[in-house]
Motif scaffolding. Structure first.
Motif, mmCIF file in Angstrom:
data_model
loop_
_atom_site.group_PDB
_atom_site.id
_atom_site.type_symbol
_atom_site.label_atom_id
_atom_site.label_comp_id
_atom_site.label_asym_id
_atom_site.label_seq_id
_atom_site.Cartn_x
_atom_site.Cartn_y
_atom_site.Cartn_z
ATOM 1 N N SER A 38 4.737 41.871 -19.188
ATOM 2 C CA SER A 38 4.030 40.623 -18.892
ATOM 3 C C SER A 38 5.033 39.662 -18.278
ATOM 4 O O SER A 38 6.199 39.625 -18.681
ATOM 5 C CB SER A 38 3.447 40.030 -20.168
ATOM 6 N N ALA A 59 -0.194 34.004 -16.418
ATOM 7 C CA ALA A 59 0.505 35.275 -16.648
ATOM 8 C C ALA A 59 0.019 36.386 -15.731
ATOM 9 O O ALA A 59 -1.137 36.400 -15.295
ATOM 10 C CB ALA A 59 0.319 35.704 -18.101
ATOM 11 N N VAL A 105 1.364 47.059 -15.338
ATOM 12 C CA VAL A 105 1.281 48.314 -16.086
ATOM 13 C C VAL A 105 1.976 49.391 -15.261
ATOM 14 O O VAL A 105 1.578 49.675 -14.132
ATOM 15 C CB VAL A 105 -0.188 48.674 -16.377
ATOM 16 N N LEU A 144 -3.876 36.893 -15.212
ATOM 17 C CA LEU A 144 -4.443 36.076 -16.292
ATOM 18 C C LEU A 144 -4.130 34.611 -15.994
ATOM 19 O O LEU A 144 -3.207 34.028 -16.584
ATOM 20 C CB LEU A 144 -3.849 36.496 -17.634
ATOM 21 N N ASN A 159 0.160 40.723 -15.755
ATOM 22 C CA ASN A 159 0.515 41.868 -16.581
ATOM 23 C C ASN A 159 0.686 43.095 -15.691
ATOM 24 O O ASN A 159 -0.250 43.491 -15.000
ATOM 25 C CB ASN A 159 -0.567 42.127 -17.643
ATOM 26 N N TYR A 198 -2.484 43.003 -13.363
ATOM 27 C CA TYR A 198 -3.652 42.253 -13.829
ATOM 28 C C TYR A 198 -3.278 40.775 -13.855
ATOM 29 O O TYR A 198 -2.175 40.413 -14.266
ATOM 30 C CB TYR A 198 -4.055 42.699 -15.235
#
Lengths: 106, 444
Positions: free
Chosen positions: A21, A64, A68, A59, A66, A57
């Motif tokens: 993150s 934020a 992966v 947010l 993220n 992703y």
């Protein structure tokens, strides 16, 4: 400017997948990081560590991103030969990323 | 309001913070999360050798530290320290309670996560590596389904004061008391999702109160040697305040909570547990006091149709050796050391399944393009390999150790290590093949 001036980060593990993150300290920082920090950029920065696909992703409510990272943990925590089998150190490495826009590729 | 504390975030976690939480946190529940993916596979092997073993080795120490206080203050305890043998763990806890003079204590074990019988020879696909479960053959040593909160809720309804489980999804350990206290329906996806958010924030204990966070001059955390573990004050709609005991070390703010919310998360809108598909993407944090953060939002949708099963399999051995070099030519001598060991492997005909040759301090953790910018005054050459046999694994460390008298100048502090590898892969199982049950033990 390095990423660590605009954001903090934490990495976690699940099997052979790491997630990092990246959390901006303020809205302006979030917009800048969001514009520059593509999945491709993250993968290139981490060199040979990430063997699979990187997904991002967003947010915005938490300022934020993220990331992966598939295939980033040497086949999984329990069988990895890596010194840092959990990839806990990856957040610290990612924060060293230079945010200067890259030359367009020829 | 329900007050839930997190007493441990991993098997080896500190013990005192849980005691502090019970003493001063006005808790209703204390949850210890101590079971990593691989731990249960290793515990399964221990149990094969001794039918009364297989639970967490620190179970006794943790219970001795908190049980008398928990009884005095009426705090109920939930933990996955049962590992591969929750029934034996419950018996041991009941014995300990007797020893400590805690009468009338009801201890429950949640069993039924062990699905090795169903898995042996199964054609279910392996999610990470392809192939099917049957292809693992004799290498398969454990199979544990991830249970949800249901059986724990049942044990709470029957008055259990201490509940030990084996493999249960981490957030479900925290969701169970919320379902029990607030009477949430098991298809109230929104509340189950919010309760899962709370559980996820708490499950790594100190990681939400300032642990795994400090970065001097950038992110300061006071008094990490006395880090306080978190507690959540949860209300009936599933929103909560995350805080810690006043005067303990650490910090709780929006930054620590945000990092922990995203920890080990993939798609934030689809966090899968046996109980719910939780949505973390709508969670909002607000600082509402010193070391107090309000958690709002979050939700969820229907739970996954199948349960995840964690499979432990023998995968040979890892052999490792390391040796240090110092001085301005440390990197050059370290590289020479690695080259020598690689050549030795060729000469002695050692061909491991996988190897790494690296310099700690240069490129063991960092990718090469970042590492080349500096010349450290010391490095540690590390050679590590995965092999089929223990003998081959032993050889790896011995070849590194032999650099003492056969390698570059000034090599010191050689160490070697061999560990059996238990890899973890997963598959899915139909819910009706997994039957959780509760076993009760009572003290006198």
């Amino acid at each position: 400017m390095r990423l660590r001036e605009l954001a903090h980060a934490r990495s976690g593990d699940k099997g052979d997948v790491s997630n990092i993150s990246v959390i901006a300290y303020d809205t302006a920082g979030y917009e800048r990081v969001r514009a520059v920090l593509t999945p491709e950029r993250v993968k290139r920065h981490l060199g040979g560590i990430v063997r699979g696909e990187v997904r991002r992703y967003e947010l915005p409510g938490l300022l934020a991103l993220n990331f992966v990272l598939n295939g980033a943990l040497g086949g999984g925590v329990t069988r990895s030969l890596a010194l840092d089998a959990h990839g806990k150190c990856l957040s610290g490495l990612l924060l060293e990323l230079d945010l200067t826009p890259e030359e367009p590729s020829r | 309001m329900v007050r839930i504390g997190a007493g441990a975030g991993f098997a080896g976690d500190r013990i005192e913070p849980a005691v502090e939480l019970v003493r001063e946190g006005r808790l209703d529940y204390l949850v210890f999360e101590c079971l990593a993916e691989r731990t249960i596979a290793l515990a399964q092997r221990t149990r094969l050798g001794d039918p009364s073993a297989g639970y967490d080795p620190l179970l006794e120490a943790r219970m001795r530290a908190v049980l008398p206080l928990c009884v005095e203050k009426n705090v109920r305890v939930i933990s996955n320290m049962g590992a591969a043998n929750p029934a034996a763990a419950a018996r041991r806890i009941a014995e300990l309670a007797d020893e400590m003079g805690l009468s009338g204590l009801k201890v429950a074990a949640v069993v039924g996560d062990d699905v090795l019988d169903v898995m042996a020879g199964s054609s279910r696909p392996l999610l990470e590596i392809g192939g099917d479960v049957a292809s693992l053959g004799d290498a398969l040593i454990s199979a544990n389904a991830y249970l949800g909160c249901e059986a724990i809720v049942e044990a709470l309804a029957h008055g259990a004061q201490v509940i030990v489980t084996g493999r249960v999804a981490d957030p479900s350990l925290f969701l169970a008391p919320l379902v029990h206290e607030f009477g949430w329906s098991l298809d109230d996806w929104e509340r189950l999702g919010r309760g899962t958010v709370v559980g996820h924030l708490l499950e790594c204990a100190g990681q939400v109160t300032g642990g795994y966070f400090a970065d001097p001059d950038v992110k300061m955390v006071p008094d990490l040697a006395r880090l306080g573990f978190p507690l959540a004050e949860v209300v009936a709609d599933g929103s909560a305040v995350i805080t810690k005991v006043e005067g303990s070390g650490g910090r709780v703010d929006v930054a620590t909570c945000t990092e922990q919310l995203l920890y080990e998360l993939h798609d934030p809108a689809r966090y899968l547990t046996p109980d719910v598909t939780a949505d973390f993407s709508t969670v909002a944090f607000e600082k509402v006091g010193p070391d107090r953060v309000a958690v709002r939002g979050g939700g969820g949708g229907p739970r996954p149709a199948q349960l995840k099963v964690s499979l432990g399999r023998k995968e040979g051995f890892i052999g490792e050796g390391a040796i240090s070099y110092a001085g301005s030519s440390a990197v050059a001598r370290g590289r020479l050391a690695l080259d020598i060991v690689a050549e030795r492997f060729r000469l002695i005909g050692l061909s491991p399944l996988e190897t790494r040759f690296e310099l700690i301090g240069v490129d063991a953790v960092a990718p090469e393009h970042l590492a080349s910018a500096f010349a450290p005054m010391e490095v540690r050459a590390r050679v590590v390999a995965r092999t089929l046999t223990r003998e081959e694994a032993e050889r790896v460390g011995r070849e590194v150790e032999a650099l003492y008298t056969n390698g570059p100048a000034g090599g010191g502090g050689a160490t070697r290590l061999v560990t059996p590898v238990v890899g973890v892969v997963s598959t899915l199982i139909e819910r009706d093949l997994v039957r959780p049950a509760v076993i009760y033990e009572a003290t006198q």
